[in-house]
Design an enzyme around this catalytic site. Sequence first.
Site, PDB file in Angstrom:
ATOM      1  N   ASP A 167      -5.815 -10.536  -3.653  1.00  0.00           N
ATOM      2  CA  ASP A 167      -5.124 -11.024  -4.852  1.00  0.00           C
ATOM      3  C   ASP A 167      -5.261 -12.517  -5.123  1.00  0.00           C
ATOM      4  O   ASP A 167      -4.715 -13.016  -6.120  1.00  0.00           O
ATOM      5  CB  ASP A 167      -3.627 -10.643  -4.787  1.00  0.00           C
ATOM      6  CG  ASP A 167      -2.940 -11.154  -3.519  1.00  0.00           C
ATOM      7  OD1 ASP A 167      -3.370 -12.181  -2.965  1.00  0.00           O
ATOM      8  OD2 ASP A 167      -1.962 -10.514  -3.087  1.00  0.00           O
TER       9      ASP A 167
ATOM     10  N   SER B  58       1.279  -3.729   7.977  1.00  0.00           N
ATOM     11  CA  SER B  58       1.702  -2.593   8.798  1.00  0.00           C
ATOM     12  C   SER B  58       0.807  -2.452  10.032  1.00  0.00           C
ATOM     13  O   SER B  58       1.096  -1.675  10.929  1.00  0.00           O
ATOM     14  CB  SER B  58       1.646  -1.311   7.972  1.00  0.00           C
ATOM     15  OG  SER B  58       0.317  -1.103   7.520  1.00  0.00           O
TER      16      SER B  58
ATOM     17  N   PHE C  31       0.806  -1.209   0.000  1.00  0.00           N
ATOM     18  CA  PHE C  31       0.000   0.000   0.000  1.00  0.00           C
ATOM     19  C   PHE C  31       0.843   1.264   0.000  1.00  0.00           C
ATOM     20  O   PHE C  31       0.489   2.254  -0.612  1.00  0.00           O
ATOM     21  CB  PHE C  31      -0.890  -0.039   1.249  1.00  0.00           C
ATOM     22  CG  PHE C  31      -2.107   0.814   1.140  1.00  0.00           C
ATOM     23  CD1 PHE C  31      -2.971   0.646   0.088  1.00  0.00           C
ATOM     24  CD2 PHE C  31      -2.396   1.758   2.096  1.00  0.00           C
ATOM     25  CE1 PHE C  31      -4.102   1.418  -0.020  1.00  0.00           C
ATOM     26  CE2 PHE C  31      -3.528   2.531   2.003  1.00  0.00           C
ATOM     27  CZ  PHE C  31      -4.384   2.361   0.941  1.00  0.00           C
TER      28      PHE C  31
ATOM     29  N   CYS D 132     -25.242  -4.680 -14.924  1.00  0.00           N
ATOM     30  CA  CYS D 132     -25.713  -6.051 -14.726  1.00  0.00           C
ATOM     31  C   CYS D 132     -26.645  -6.459 -15.870  1.00  0.00           C
ATOM     32  O   CYS D 132     -27.620  -5.764 -16.157  1.00  0.00           O
ATOM     33  CB  CYS D 132     -26.439  -6.158 -13.389  1.00  0.00           C
ATOM     34  SG  CYS D 132     -27.075  -7.812 -13.078  1.00  0.00           S
TER      35      CYS D 132
ATOM     36  N   HIS E  88     -11.157  -8.132   2.974  1.00  0.00           N
ATOM     37  CA  HIS E  88     -11.368  -6.994   2.076  1.00  0.00           C
ATOM     38  C   HIS E  88     -11.850  -7.429   0.695  1.00  0.00           C
ATOM     39  O   HIS E  88     -11.639  -6.721  -0.293  1.00  0.00           O
ATOM     40  CB  HIS E  88     -10.083  -6.158   1.968  1.00  0.00           C
ATOM     41  CG  HIS E  88      -9.707  -5.512   3.271  1.00  0.00           C
ATOM     42  ND1 HIS E  88      -8.477  -4.951   3.512  1.00  0.00           N
ATOM     43  CD2 HIS E  88     -10.409  -5.328   4.408  1.00  0.00           C
ATOM     44  CE1 HIS E  88      -8.439  -4.467   4.747  1.00  0.00           C
ATOM     45  NE2 HIS E  88      -9.599  -4.689   5.305  1.00  0.00           N
TER      46      HIS E  88
HETATM   47  P1  NAD Z   1       0.510  -2.108   4.133  1.00  0.00           P
HETATM   48  O1  NAD Z   1       0.944  -1.706   2.775  1.00  0.00           O
HETATM   49  O2  NAD Z   1      -0.052  -1.088   5.039  1.00  0.00           O
HETATM   50  O3  NAD Z   1       1.749  -2.760   4.881  1.00  0.00           O
HETATM   51  C1  NAD Z   1       2.534  -3.746   4.298  1.00  0.00           C
HETATM   52  C2  NAD Z   1       3.632  -4.093   5.289  1.00  0.00           C
HETATM   53  O4  NAD Z   1       4.357  -5.167   4.741  1.00  0.00           O
HETATM   54  C3  NAD Z   1       4.615  -2.953   5.550  1.00  0.00           C
HETATM   55  O5  NAD Z   1       4.754  -2.759   6.950  1.00  0.00           O
HETATM   56  C4  NAD Z   1       5.935  -3.458   4.936  1.00  0.00           C
HETATM   57  O6  NAD Z   1       7.050  -3.122   5.735  1.00  0.00           O
HETATM   58  C5  NAD Z   1       5.737  -4.940   4.945  1.00  0.00           C
HETATM   59  N1  NAD Z   1       6.405  -5.647   3.851  1.00  0.00           N
HETATM   60  C6  NAD Z   1       6.563  -5.266   2.552  1.00  0.00           C
HETATM   61  N2  NAD Z   1       7.190  -6.216   1.857  1.00  0.00           N
HETATM   62  C7  NAD Z   1       7.460  -7.214   2.739  1.00  0.00           C
HETATM   63  C8  NAD Z   1       8.118  -8.471   2.633  1.00  0.00           C
HETATM   64  N3  NAD Z   1       8.637  -8.905   1.473  1.00  0.00           N
HETATM   65  N4  NAD Z   1       8.193  -9.237   3.739  1.00  0.00           N
HETATM   66  C9  NAD Z   1       7.691  -8.838   4.935  1.00  0.00           C
HETATM   67  N5  NAD Z   1       7.074  -7.643   5.098  1.00  0.00           N
HETATM   68  C10 NAD Z   1       6.963  -6.856   4.008  1.00  0.00           C
HETATM   69  O7  NAD Z   1      -0.437  -3.356   3.957  1.00  0.00           O
HETATM   70  P2  NAD Z   1      -1.670  -3.837   4.803  1.00  0.00           P
HETATM   71  O8  NAD Z   1      -1.338  -3.786   6.247  1.00  0.00           O
HETATM   72  O9  NAD Z   1      -2.094  -5.100   4.194  1.00  0.00           O
HETATM   73  O10 NAD Z   1      -2.773  -2.745   4.497  1.00  0.00           O
HETATM   74  C11 NAD Z   1      -2.970  -2.270   3.182  1.00  0.00           C
HETATM   75  C12 NAD Z   1      -4.372  -2.405   2.610  1.00  0.00           C
HETATM   76  O11 NAD Z   1      -4.300  -2.384   1.180  1.00  0.00           O
HETATM   77  C13 NAD Z   1      -5.038  -3.685   2.961  1.00  0.00           C
HETATM   78  O12 NAD Z   1      -6.338  -3.372   3.267  1.00  0.00           O
HETATM   79  C14 NAD Z   1      -5.016  -4.535   1.686  1.00  0.00           C
HETATM   80  O13 NAD Z   1      -6.308  -5.074   1.444  1.00  0.00           O
HETATM   81  C15 NAD Z   1      -4.778  -3.562   0.563  1.00  0.00           C
HETATM   82  N6  NAD Z   1      -3.753  -4.036  -0.401  1.00  0.00           N
HETATM   83  C16 NAD Z   1      -3.793  -5.323  -0.863  1.00  0.00           C
HETATM   84  C17 NAD Z   1      -2.815  -5.769  -1.748  1.00  0.00           C
HETATM   85  C18 NAD Z   1      -2.879  -7.200  -2.232  1.00  0.00           C
HETATM   86  O14 NAD Z   1      -3.958  -7.774  -2.312  1.00  0.00           O
HETATM   87  N7  NAD Z   1      -1.746  -7.809  -2.572  1.00  0.00           N
HETATM   88  C19 NAD Z   1      -1.784  -4.929  -2.138  1.00  0.00           C
HETATM   89  C20 NAD Z   1      -1.778  -3.615  -1.647  1.00  0.00           C
HETATM   90  C21 NAD Z   1      -2.771  -3.185  -0.778  1.00  0.00           C
END
Ligand code: NAD
Length: 271
Positions: free
Chosen positions: A118, A210, A49, A168, A135
């Site tokens: 995802d 995070s 994010f 729809c 989500h």
């Molecule tokens: P966030 O982006 O707030 O935090 C991600 C955390 O992961 C960070 O603290 C970062 O330091 C850590 N991080 C990054 N790469 C890493 C790795 N390789 N290994 C370990 N830690 C790592 O994400 P969040 O807390 O999930 O909140 C973000 C919101 O956005 C959520 O609601 C989510 O649904 C959505 N989101 C989803 C996706 C997805 O589906 N892949 C991607 C982006 C955002």
Amino acid sequence: MSFETSPEKIMNADIEILIDRAARMIAAAGKIVVFTGAGVSTESGIPDFRSPGGIWSKYQPIMFQDFMSSEETRRESWRRGKETYHVFADVEPNEAHYAIAELERIGKLDCLITQNIDNLHQKAGSSDEMVIELHGTAMYVMCMECGKRWPRGEIQELLESGVEVPGCDECGGIVKSATISFGQSMPEKETTEAQLRSQQAEVFVVVGSSLVVYPAAHMPMVAKQNGAGLIIVNLGETPLDEHADVLLNGKAGETMKRIVERVKEKIASDA
Ligand code: NAD
């Protein structure tokens, strides 16, 4: 001659101890809940994010109310959706997703609560019944009136054929990605289930979050307050770091793989 240990070696020794401690907690517990965020998928190429330059920093989020009330906003939302579709459609799971799926396979998972949309946990082999998607999911699109659902790929074909705002075909209602947008209510069934499982957890493992997005980020604290051991695997800091029984500031893929391998060794040696 000096026998001093390099700082790097000391850090690696610490990591070994922490991995062993995490594995011991998991091997000894009956109810293990894993809670994942965007950080579990960055090693698959989906930006989290807050990373600069990622898809999320390129666009201002679209609020649910704006999407529902304005045709123009829906057009913009689908324009973005058309562009970012392949970010989700073409990715593969990484070692962290596979390690978590392995926990299920060896009978060491009560459930997997994810904030991600995802589908990579399921793609790695986690079963649908195990995964609680807080989500929603980017794999489907749904009608906000009658609830009809379509695979997201079908809607992509429509968008690429020139349709700007799909509707729809059953009731003419507004269709929207089956993800939870900013301002949209959390899904009731999933949230209640996740809260209950968090309360009952014996060990709660956070991977790649995070822990600042509420109410999802509340779950580890619920678990901790109800007596669970808390393991946090995350690159960056979280507001709950000080409450963790094991804090591993490392990459999710390698760290989870090592933890799960160690769990399996412990189970085998106890057998
Ligand atoms: P966030 O982006 O707030 O935090 C991600 C955390 O992961 C960070 O603290 C970062 O330091 C850590 N991080 C990054 N790469 C890493 C790795 N390789 N290994 C370990 N830690 C790592 O994400 P969040 O807390 O999930 O909140 C973000 C919101 O956005 C959520 O609601 C989510 O649904 C959505 N989101 C989803 C996706 C997805 O589906 N892949 C991607 C982006 C955002």
